[in-house]
Design a protein around this motif. Structure first.
Motif, short mmCIF file in Angstrom:
data_model
loop_
_atom_site.label_atom_id
_atom_site.label_comp_id
_atom_site.label_asym_id
_atom_site.label_seq_id
_atom_site.Cartn_x
_atom_site.Cartn_y
_atom_site.Cartn_z
N LEU A 66 10.25 4.68 2.09
CA LEU A 66 9.08 4.38 1.26
C LEU A 66 7.79 4.56 2.05
CD1 LEU A 66 10.18 1.23 -0.78
CD2 LEU A 66 9.97 3.57 -1.59
N LEU A 67 7.79 4.07 3.28
CA LEU A 67 6.58 4.21 4.10
C LEU A 67 6.27 5.69 4.36
CD1 LEU A 67 4.73 2.01 5.44
CD2 LEU A 67 6.82 1.16 4.39
N GLU A 68 7.28 6.45 4.71
CA GLU A 68 7.06 7.88 4.97
C GLU A 68 6.65 8.60 3.70
OE1 GLU A 68 10.76 9.00 6.70
OE2 GLU A 68 10.31 8.10 8.65
N GLY A 69 7.17 8.13 2.58
CA GLY A 69 6.83 8.74 1.29
C GLY A 69 5.37 8.55 0.90
N SER A 70 4.68 7.62 1.56
CA SER A 70 3.27 7.40 1.27
C SER A 70 2.42 8.57 1.74
CB SER A 70 2.77 6.12 1.94
OG SER A 70 2.67 6.29 3.35
N GLY A 71 2.93 9.32 2.72
CA GLY A 71 2.16 10.43 3.27
C GLY A 71 1.04 10.02 4.20
N ASN A 72 0.98 8.73 4.54
CA ASN A 72 -0.09 8.20 5.39
C ASN A 72 0.47 7.96 6.79
OD1 ASN A 72 -1.98 6.52 6.72
ND2 ASN A 72 -2.73 5.74 4.75
N ARG A 73 0.22 8.91 7.69
CA ARG A 73 0.80 8.83 9.02
C ARG A 73 0.30 7.65 9.83
NH1 ARG A 73 -0.15 14.86 11.11
NH2 ARG A 73 -2.10 14.45 10.02
N ARG A 74 -0.97 7.30 9.70
CA ARG A 74 -1.50 6.15 10.43
C ARG A 74 -0.84 4.85 9.95
NH1 ARG A 74 -6.14 5.37 13.33
NH2 ARG A 74 -5.67 7.50 13.98
N LEU A 93 0.83 -1.20 0.00
CA LEU A 93 0.00 0.00 0.00
C LEU A 93 0.86 1.25 0.00
CD1 LEU A 93 -2.72 1.47 0.31
CD2 LEU A 93 -2.55 1.09 2.78
N ALA A 94 1.91 1.25 0.83
CA ALA A 94 2.78 2.41 0.94
C ALA A 94 3.52 2.70 -0.35
CB ALA A 94 3.78 2.20 2.08
N VAL A 95 4.08 1.67 -0.98
CA VAL A 95 4.87 1.91 -2.19
C VAL A 95 3.98 2.36 -3.34
CG1 VAL A 95 4.88 -0.41 -3.23
CG2 VAL A 95 6.87 1.07 -3.47
N ARG A 96 2.74 1.89 -3.35
CA ARG A 96 1.80 2.32 -4.39
C ARG A 96 1.53 3.83 -4.24
NH1 ARG A 96 -1.78 -1.18 -3.45
NH2 ARG A 96 -1.38 -2.66 -5.13
N SER A 97 1.33 4.27 -3.01
CA SER A 97 1.09 5.70 -2.76
C SER A 97 2.35 6.52 -2.95
CB SER A 97 0.56 5.89 -1.33
OG SER A 97 -0.67 5.24 -1.15
N ALA A 98 3.48 5.99 -2.46
CA ALA A 98 4.73 6.74 -2.53
C ALA A 98 5.14 6.98 -3.98
CB ALA A 98 5.83 5.98 -1.79
N THR A 99 4.89 6.04 -4.85
CA THR A 99 5.27 6.19 -6.26
C THR A 99 4.62 7.43 -6.87
OG1 THR A 99 5.56 3.80 -6.51
CG2 THR A 99 5.26 5.08 -8.53
N GLY A 157 3.20 -1.45 -10.83
CA GLY A 157 4.41 -2.25 -11.01
C GLY A 157 5.28 -2.24 -9.77
N ALA A 158 5.35 -1.08 -9.09
CA ALA A 158 6.12 -0.98 -7.85
C ALA A 158 5.50 -1.85 -6.77
CB ALA A 158 6.18 0.48 -7.39
N ALA A 159 4.16 -1.86 -6.70
CA ALA A 159 3.47 -2.70 -5.71
C ALA A 159 3.71 -4.18 -5.99
CB ALA A 159 1.98 -2.39 -5.71
N GLU A 160 3.71 -4.55 -7.27
CA GLU A 160 3.96 -5.94 -7.64
C GLU A 160 5.40 -6.33 -7.30
OE1 GLU A 160 3.62 -9.74 -8.81
OE2 GLU A 160 1.97 -8.30 -8.61
N ALA A 161 6.36 -5.43 -7.56
CA ALA A 161 7.76 -5.70 -7.22
C ALA A 161 7.93 -5.83 -5.71
CB ALA A 161 8.66 -4.59 -7.77
N MET A 162 7.21 -5.01 -4.96
CA MET A 162 7.26 -5.11 -3.50
C MET A 162 6.66 -6.43 -3.04
SD MET A 162 8.15 -3.87 -0.59
CE MET A 162 8.44 -2.09 -0.74
N ARG A 163 5.58 -6.87 -3.70
CA ARG A 163 4.95 -8.15 -3.34
C ARG A 163 5.92 -9.31 -3.56
NH1 ARG A 163 0.90 -8.11 -6.78
NH2 ARG A 163 -0.13 -6.54 -5.48
#
Length: 230
Positions: free
Chosen positions: A147-155, A100-106, A202-208
């Motif tokens: 990557l997690l911080e780059g998602s912008g989702n603090r929770r 979820l994070a890498v999808r948003s961070a991208t 594609g980033a989410a798939e690579a992370m998976r």
């Protein structure tokens, strides 16, 4: 990331002192100086850090809240011990958060932030080549944290960090073997390539793929260190 601290922690502010004690004890756990199930006493930690027992007591409570220590009435504090089944449960939730994070961070990361990630991956290449597990481990944590911080989702980041704390005693297993660091970082290169291309799916798939491989290594590592498996 772990934080380097002096063994002689000094501060006039009791709150600040408790935070420093907390970070010091966490670092001992992350570096393997304290093992799962090992008992801790306020007196021993206070003497080691040259502080009073008050900040140690406060730090123990915080460390229990974030999943690193277990405190039992009349038995005191010990490093939390989780079995493999629980570790896999934690890992599976943790992995979904990373996708979820890498999808948003991208979609959010700036060119400068992507360059910082590239620098981390290149540094991991160097650490893997030198077979420097400690340096690779810290850089790896930094990469995923960015990557997690780059998602912008603090929770999301808050939940992720709690799960990360619980998995620290397991994370190194698969990386200990020759060649595993290189393979792991090849996967980081693939994630970064998709991010740089703006391909969130594609980033989410690579992370998976990366987290699935990490899960496999964790299982193999647990078998390797379990006397019942030999």
């Amino acid at each position: 990331m772990t934080v380097a601290l002096s063994n002689n922690v000094e501060s006039r502010n009791s709150g600040s002192l408790a935070v420093r004690v907390e970070r010091a004890v966490a670092q001992w756990i992350f570096k393997g100086e304290l093992s799962a199930g090992q008992k801790l006493t306020e007196q021993e930690v206070a003497e080691r850090l040259n502080v009073s027992r008050g900040p140690v007591r406060e730090a123990f409570r915080t460390l229990a809240d974030i999943g690193l220590l277990q405190i039992e009435q009349n038995r005191g504090a010990s490093v939390r011990k989780i079995d493999l089944e629980e570790a896999i449960e934690i890992h599976d939730v943790y992995s979904v958060l990373e996708e979820l994070a890498v999808r948003s961070a991208t979609r959010r990361l700036s060119g400068a932030q992507i360059e910082e990630l590239k620098s981390l991956v290149e540094s991991m290449d160097d650490a893997a080549e030198a077979e420097d597990l400690d340096r690779y481990y810290d850089l790896n944590l930094n990469f995923h944290q960015r990557l997690l911080e780059g998602s912008g989702n603090r929770r999301l980041v808050s939940i992720y960090n709690r799960l990360l704390n619980e998995l620290h005693l397991y994370r190194r297993f698969g990386l200990m073997q020759r060649g595993e660091m290189q393979r792991s970082n090849h996967e980081h290169h693939q994630i970064l390539e998709k991010i740089a291309a703006g391909d969130s799916e594609g980033a989410a798939e690579a992370m998976r793929t990366h987290t699935s491989e990490r899960r496999r290594k964790m299982l193999l590592g647990s078998e390797r260190f379990d006397p019942k498996s030999h």
